[in-house]
Design a protein around this motif. Sequence first.
Motif, PDB file in Angstrom:
ATOM      1  N   GLU A  73       0.819  -1.214   0.000  1.00  7.16           N
ATOM      2  CA  GLU A  73       0.000   0.000   0.000  1.00  7.16           C
ATOM      3  C   GLU A  73       0.856   1.270   0.000  1.00  7.16           C
ATOM      4  O   GLU A  73       0.498   2.270   0.600  1.00  7.16           O
ATOM      5  CB  GLU A  73      -0.945   0.012   1.207  1.00  7.16           C
ATOM      6  CG  GLU A  73      -1.896  -1.144   1.282  1.00  7.16           C
ATOM      7  CD  GLU A  73      -2.989  -1.089   0.239  1.00  7.16           C
ATOM      8  OE1 GLU A  73      -3.353   0.024  -0.181  1.00  7.16           O
ATOM      9  OE2 GLU A  73      -3.448  -2.161  -0.179  1.00  7.16           O
ATOM     10  N   TRP A  76       1.838   2.836   3.498  1.00  2.22           N
ATOM     11  CA  TRP A  76       0.832   3.386   4.405  1.00  2.22           C
ATOM     12  C   TRP A  76       0.438   2.393   5.487  1.00  2.22           C
ATOM     13  O   TRP A  76       0.100   2.797   6.610  1.00  2.22           O
ATOM     14  CB  TRP A  76      -0.397   3.848   3.631  1.00  2.22           C
ATOM     15  CG  TRP A  76      -0.139   5.122   2.904  1.00  2.22           C
ATOM     16  CD1 TRP A  76       0.020   5.276   1.560  1.00  2.22           C
ATOM     17  CD2 TRP A  76       0.031   6.419   3.476  1.00  2.22           C
ATOM     18  NE1 TRP A  76       0.272   6.581   1.261  1.00  2.22           N
ATOM     19  CE2 TRP A  76       0.285   7.308   2.415  1.00  2.22           C
ATOM     20  CE3 TRP A  76       0.006   6.907   4.766  1.00  2.22           C
ATOM     21  CZ2 TRP A  76       0.504   8.664   2.624  1.00  2.22           C
ATOM     22  CZ3 TRP A  76       0.218   8.262   4.963  1.00  2.22           C
ATOM     23  CH2 TRP A  76       0.467   9.130   3.903  1.00  2.22           C
ATOM     24  N   ALA A  80       0.681   3.420   9.359  1.00  5.44           N
ATOM     25  CA  ALA A  80      -0.481   3.341  10.236  1.00  5.44           C
ATOM     26  C   ALA A  80      -0.186   2.450  11.447  1.00  5.44           C
ATOM     27  O   ALA A  80      -0.620   2.750  12.566  1.00  5.44           O
ATOM     28  CB  ALA A  80      -1.683   2.807   9.466  1.00  5.44           C
TER      29      ALA A  80
END
Length: 119
Positions: A73, A76, A80
């Motif tokens: 991703e 990300w 996160a």
Amino acid sequence: MSEHLQHDPAHGSLRGYIIGFVLAAIMTTVSFWLVMGNVFVHSSTAAYVLLGLAVGQIVVHMVCFLHMNARSEGGWNLLALIFTFVLVAIMLSGSLWVMHHLNSNMMPGMTNGMMHHTP
């Protein structure tokens, strides 16, 4: 139909799943043996080793089964996850700090010996 049979690196491989399963099973077995065999003299040493094995299992599950890495991703997912760990660390340390200061700053009349004293 042939598109579904092609290997997609984002979804892992059978080899990755087997490696993850074997590592998780080994860590679980070692943890169980440490507790049931009473291997360490001090319980704090056992707690630290078990904590290390638990963190190791979390990493194995995230990498082998959840496929989290710096490339997924666009990075990300990893960002996160780091943000979540920072928030949890802040909440836990803040809660422990508040509880410690509440305990140490209580009124002198509220100690254990004085709580059961009736006037």
